[in-house]
Design an enzyme around this catalytic site. Structure first.
Site, PDB file in Angstrom:
ATOM      1  N   GLN A 107      -9.191  40.266   1.570  1.00  0.00           N
ATOM      2  CA  GLN A 107     -10.589  40.683   1.444  1.00  0.00           C
ATOM      3  C   GLN A 107     -11.361  40.461   2.746  1.00  0.00           C
ATOM      4  O   GLN A 107     -12.027  41.366   3.252  1.00  0.00           O
ATOM      5  CB  GLN A 107     -11.255  39.913   0.306  1.00  0.00           C
ATOM      6  CG  GLN A 107     -12.715  40.305   0.083  1.00  0.00           C
ATOM      7  CD  GLN A 107     -13.352  39.524  -1.058  1.00  0.00           C
ATOM      8  OE1 GLN A 107     -12.756  38.599  -1.598  1.00  0.00           O
ATOM      9  NE2 GLN A 107     -14.559  39.890  -1.429  1.00  0.00           N
ATOM     10  N   GLY A 108     -11.265  39.245   3.295  1.00  0.00           N
ATOM     11  CA  GLY A 108     -11.997  38.945   4.522  1.00  0.00           C
ATOM     12  C   GLY A 108     -11.477  39.728   5.706  1.00  0.00           C
ATOM     13  O   GLY A 108     -12.251  40.258   6.519  1.00  0.00           O
ATOM     14  N   GLY A 109     -10.149  39.808   5.830  1.00  0.00           N
ATOM     15  CA  GLY A 109      -9.557  40.526   6.945  1.00  0.00           C
ATOM     16  C   GLY A 109      -9.846  42.005   6.909  1.00  0.00           C
ATOM     17  O   GLY A 109     -10.112  42.625   7.943  1.00  0.00           O
ATOM     18  N   GLY A 114      -5.911  35.296   7.593  1.00  0.00           N
ATOM     19  CA  GLY A 114      -6.698  34.901   6.424  1.00  0.00           C
ATOM     20  C   GLY A 114      -6.431  35.800   5.246  1.00  0.00           C
ATOM     21  O   GLY A 114      -5.339  36.343   5.083  1.00  0.00           O
ATOM     22  N   SER A 115      -7.455  36.000   4.423  1.00  0.00           N
ATOM     23  CA  SER A 115      -7.307  36.731   3.173  1.00  0.00           C
ATOM     24  C   SER A 115      -7.370  38.238   3.384  1.00  0.00           C
ATOM     25  O   SER A 115      -7.883  38.724   4.395  1.00  0.00           O
ATOM     26  CB  SER A 115      -8.419  36.327   2.199  1.00  0.00           C
ATOM     27  OG  SER A 115      -9.682  36.788   2.672  1.00  0.00           O
ATOM     28  N   GLU A 152      -3.634  39.315  10.061  1.00  0.00           N
ATOM     29  CA  GLU A 152      -2.593  38.910   9.112  1.00  0.00           C
ATOM     30  C   GLU A 152      -3.302  38.592   7.803  1.00  0.00           C
ATOM     31  O   GLU A 152      -4.093  37.660   7.728  1.00  0.00           O
ATOM     32  CB  GLU A 152      -1.846  37.685   9.638  1.00  0.00           C
ATOM     33  CG  GLU A 152      -0.741  37.197   8.714  1.00  0.00           C
ATOM     34  CD  GLU A 152      -0.166  35.869   9.145  1.00  0.00           C
ATOM     35  OE1 GLU A 152       0.029  34.993   8.286  1.00  0.00           O
ATOM     36  OE2 GLU A 152       0.078  35.695  10.359  1.00  0.00           O
ATOM     37  N   CYS A 186       1.737  31.195   4.842  1.00  0.00           N
ATOM     38  CA  CYS A 186       1.699  32.657   4.724  1.00  0.00           C
ATOM     39  C   CYS A 186       3.084  33.223   4.437  1.00  0.00           C
ATOM     40  O   CYS A 186       3.205  34.363   3.983  1.00  0.00           O
ATOM     41  CB  CYS A 186       1.128  33.275   5.996  1.00  0.00           C
ATOM     42  SG  CYS A 186       1.839  32.616   7.509  1.00  0.00           S
TER      43      CYS A 186
END
Length: 501
Positions: free
Chosen positions: A224-226, A221-222, A245, A282
């Site tokens: 920020q979230g990761g 994912g992103s 990732e 990605c």
């Protein structure tokens, strides 16, 4: 507070389709993880694990039309793309079943005792065992291959780890359908259905990574979230591995000789790679170093024609569409940046592909002033940045500014004088280095590496290919242990016929 509903949304219209589930509470996450943990002993049977993976693949194939219909309704990726993704997903499951059967993932090593060595060597027998419950965070852009039945789930189950999957909010109905298939496959293989458990909700994702029985996590994912989940995994009283990732520019370097030799071919190939899946892969090549001068102009002209001919498309959700439009518009408005094909809105739900270009000198100047971030950022969607270099030294200077990547690509000519040195500069930047190809498309193979330096991933492992199983295992050595106490895999005579060193 009442449980929040989870809605399936049509990205083509932005309208809700149906309520699929409700967001899991902390108590429900606890029950889900404990239910998964209770299946570990049953999942220790390698024969049953292999059967589970093959049965899951067969059942997904049988349910294919329904799975593809559900995924298309929630992602707008289209039946053709999703048919290919389903085939990739079932191939991954079968591939990991083969890995389980073959057994070399156990990495069995035996050193027999030798009192003559210094120091004396005892009997040592080493193998790898599963970590425990794995939390899997589904990806937005691959509702099958990197989500509920995807590579993280397949490799964790192959390792002997039950999984609790946090569904992605962009495709909750697809997630529920696929989870039900996996759970049915478990029962048919003689295993408890809770070897796979599905949960929904943003808070559920945080609760999951913090649960004391969760032993590792896989995320796509992103940044920020990761990063938030990675930090939470590290901040636990007992930190756990977090294989995330997060983001990647996937730089491309086009040498002067390559542009002179086949500028038009490179431009057309780049356009196809950038716009594949609406630029939501990605591995999309999002940052391209191209020469200034006549050969580079020919490349830009070819890219302009090819990318300008691409039909508008729908992105995965309105938030991503908004971020794409805002980010590319702001960069295009920067001094020194031009847009031969301006990416932007093409309708209420669609976007138009494009590319932005600027000189390497401008990027280096902005770096010197400390505000070059927007010029080396990933823009999720059908766009790439073309940076025109005037010298070999500018290539080196620009590459030095780039973060870690999943891929790096060199477009070179035969007998190219710059090839050796450029390949050496690209190798530290990425986990997969390509020559005269395009990075979109990641083969499921033993030699594959889908990972790279941060922020491409948070670990040195791959999430694609046979060695992805290594993320969910840890080594244990038995010393001077009587035969009857050893696992059968480590006993004299190799009763299970496994590969051993």
């Amino acid at each position: 507070m009442a449980a929040q509903p989870v809605w399936s949304v049509d990205p083509r219209t932005g309208k809700p389709r149906e309520q699929v589930a409700v967001e899991a509470t902390a108590e429900e996450i606890d029950r889900a993880v404990r239910a998964a943990a209770a299946t570990r002993e049953a999942l220790a049977d390698r024969t049953a694990r292999a059967a589970l993976l093959r049965t899951a693949a067969d059942l997904l194939d049988e349910a294919g039309p329904h799975v593809i219909e559900a995924a298309d309704a929630e992602t707008a990726l289209g039946p053709v793309r999703l048919t290919g993704e389903l085939a990739r997903t079932t191939a991954q499951l079968r591939s990991f079943a083969d890995v389980v059967d073959e057994g070399s993932f156990l990495d069995i090593r035996i050193d027999l005792p030798d009192p003559a060595t210094t120091p004396p060597r005892p009997d040592l027998r080493r193998w790898k065992i599963p970590l425990g419950v794995v939390a899997v965070y589904a990806a937005s852009n691959f509702p099958l291959a990197f989500s509920v039945p995807g590579g993280d789930t397949a490799s964790a189950l192959a390792a002997g780890c039950p999984v609790v999957i946090k569904a992605h909010p962009d495709h909750p109905a697809t997630s529920e359908l696929c989870a039900s298939v996996l759970r049915r496959a478990a029962v048919k293989a003689g295993l408890p259905e809770d070897v796979v458990v599905l949960v929904h909700g943003f808070d559920a994702g945080v609760e999951l990574v913090r649960h004391p029985l969760v032993a590792a996590a896989g995320f796509t994912g992103s940044v920020q979230g990761g990063r938030a989940l990675f930090d939470a995994a590290a901040a636990r009283p007992v930190p756990i591995p977090f294989h995330g990732e997060l983001g990647s520019l996937n730089p491309v370097v086009i040498t002067e000789a390559a542009a002179e030799e086949r500028a038009e071919e490179i431009g057309a190939g780049l356009a196809g790679s950038v716009t594949m899946g609406q630029g939501q892969f990605c591995t999309k090549p999002g940052f391209v170093l191209a020469p200034a001068g006549e050969a580079g102009d020919r490349f830009v002209a070819s890219l302009t024609e090819a990318i300008g001919a691409v039909e508008p498309g729908v992105m995965l959700d309105r938030r991503m569409r908004g971020n794409f439009l805002t980010g590319t518009y702001e960069l295009a408005e920067s001094e020194g940046v031009t847009a031969p094909v301006q990416p932007g809105p093409a309708g209420p739900s669609t976007v138009r592909a494009g590319f932005l270009t600027f000189d390497a000198e401008l990027l280096l100047e902005r770096h010197g002033k400390g505000y070059h971030g927007a010029f080396v950022s990933e823009y999720f969607g059908p766009v790439t940045l073309v940076v025109r270099y005037a010298s070999r030294d500018e290539i080196t200077a620009v590459l030095a500014l780039l973060p870690g990547n999943l891929t790096a690509t060199l477009q070179m000519a035969d007998e190219d004088p710059e090839a050796v040195s450029l390949l050496a500069e690209l190798t530290p930047l990425a986990g997969r280095v390509l020559v005269n190809g395009w990075p979109t498309g990641v083969a499921v193979a033993g030699a594959q590496h889908h990972g790279g330096p941060y922020p491409a991933t948070t670990s040195t492992f791959t999430s694609v290919g046979a060695t992805a199983i290594e993320r969910w295992l840890r080594p244990v050595t038995y010393q001077s242990t009587p035969q009857h106490l050893l696992p059968p895999e480590l006993r004299d005579g190799n009763p299970l016929g496994l590969p051993r060193r």
